[in-house]
Design an enzyme around this catalytic site. Structure first.
Site, PDB file in Angstrom:
ATOM      1  N   ASN A  76       0.741  -1.321   0.039  1.00  0.00           N
ATOM      2  CA  ASN A  76       0.059  -0.051   0.173  1.00  0.00           C
ATOM      3  C   ASN A  76       0.861   1.296   0.085  1.00  0.00           C
ATOM      4  OD1 ASN A  76      -2.842   0.950  -0.068  1.00  0.00           O
ATOM      5  ND2 ASN A  76      -2.675   1.609   2.075  1.00  0.00           N
ATOM      6  N   ASP A 112      -6.960  -4.959   6.244  1.00  0.00           N
ATOM      7  CA  ASP A 112      -7.103  -6.039   5.371  1.00  0.00           C
ATOM      8  C   ASP A 112      -7.161  -7.422   5.771  1.00  0.00           C
ATOM      9  OD1 ASP A 112      -4.646  -5.776   6.856  1.00  0.00           O
ATOM     10  OD2 ASP A 112      -3.511  -7.002   5.716  1.00  0.00           O
TER      11      ASP A 112
END
Length: 206
Positions: A76, A112
């Site tokens: 990310n 996540d």
């Protein structure tokens, strides 16, 4: 019945149908995660409690998966939040594709992390589904991203909290062992956890 009365009745039925559809859509929006299309954490607890009660009452199997994306934060940070969101959306889609339609229920647990309730699935069946999710995600080739998955089949007498905690512990162990694997909760794991808790207690008289 006159034509005007028939028209009025049809209009009322149409209004009721539209209202029910709107109510359903609003409820779905309140319990679903917009990014992944899966249900959200709030609904997870409600649904898991329902499924545990059903499994206990009917003496039927029930399994739980809990997984997250290995090294997601690094990905990310390197690729940006849009690409990160794409990874999460893909994970959600794979949960839908790799599980049994109208039977299994997938949730975005937070960040996540994802969880899947598998009614009527014993450990063997749950492991097949877990491996299907893991390998399907790996095949997407998001750099070196993989999944660490914890799996537990419900044991009679287990509380909702202990069921989740034990499954989460398996996910953590899978991640600590290098990721990209499924760890299944065994009775030995429960005994080891109990022993660890006992060792943590202060010894009387010290």
């Amino acid at each position: 019945v006159t034509d005007s009365q028939t028209t009025s009745l049809l209009a009322i039925c149409k209004d009721i149908t539209q209202q029910k559809r709107l109510e359903f859509e609003l409820k779905e929006m309140s319990i679903k995660d917009s990014l992944t299309g899966l249900y959200n954490q709030r609904y997870f607890y409600d649904r898991l409690e329902t499924e545990i009660e059903r499994a206990k009452r009917q003496n039927r199997p029930l399994s739980l998966l809990l997984f997250d994306v290995d090294d997601f934060k690094i990905y990310n940070d390197c690729h940006g939040h849009l690409e990160g969101d794409n990874v999460l959306a893909t994970a959600g889609q794979l949960v839908i594709e790799c599980t049994r339609e109208h039977v299994d229920i997938g949730f975005r647990y937070g960040g996540d992390e994802f969880t899947v309730i598998l009614p009527e699935a014993d450990e063997t069946q749950a492991l097949i589904i877990a491996e299907r999710i893991r390998t399907s995600f790996e095949a997407k080739h998001f750099d070196s991203l993989t999944l660490s998955i914890g799996l537990m089949s419900y044991k009679q007498g287990s509380s909702l909290r202990s069921f989740i905690r034990s499954t989460d512990a398996m996910m953590y162990d899978a991640k600590q062992s290098g990721g990209n694997r499924v760890y299944v909760f065994k009775q030995d794991d429960a005994q080891a956890a109990a022993n660890a808790q006992q060792e943590d207690k202060p010894v009387a008289g010290t």
